[in-house]
Write an enzyme that holds these catalytic residues in place. Sequence first.
Site, short mmCIF file in Angstrom:
data_model
loop_
_atom_site.label_atom_id
_atom_site.label_comp_id
_atom_site.label_asym_id
_atom_site.label_seq_id
_atom_site.Cartn_x
_atom_site.Cartn_y
_atom_site.Cartn_z
N CYS A 66 43.28 38.54 37.07
CA CYS A 66 44.09 38.05 35.95
C CYS A 66 44.28 39.23 35.00
CB CYS A 66 43.45 36.83 35.28
SG CYS A 66 41.80 37.08 34.60
N GLY A 67 44.56 39.00 33.75
CA GLY A 67 44.77 40.10 32.82
C GLY A 67 43.53 40.97 32.63
#
Length: 159
Positions: A66-67
């Site tokens: 994810c980020g």
Amino acid sequence: MKVLIGSDKSGFGLKEEVKAYLAGKGYEMTDCGTLDPEQPKPFFEAAPIAAQKIQSGEFERAILICGTGMGMAIVANKFEGVYAACCESTYAAEKCRAINDANILTMGGWIIAGILGCEMAETFLTTGFTENLEEWRQEFLKGAKQKVGAIEESIYRKG
């Protein structure tokens, strides 16, 4: 080895690089996350899919991006028998396997460059529990794993 991989929109680019790299190394890749960045699957939807496939034994290892890697790790770690480690170096990816027997590697697409992500993923997949550790430490970690399992058992068996 069959490897599950998934991402949200923020991790999509890194996931695609890692997936192609590992497929080129002969790993059988299955994607449980965002397949099209225009139709993203959020981290809180991708991580449970991976965690359940680890729980069931369908896959031994997964890579989630994810980020920052943290959201995927937090959600995946809600599932019994799932040990997701958020890593930002090859060293950490090795040690999460050797010391903690992690079964999911999480990484951040905003943080990790492509070549580093590929190296981390390969290290995670090729390192065994207690690998390259002193004998006394191997014994300690095997006992620690049992103790952690007992803690987990007490949490999930309440009620």
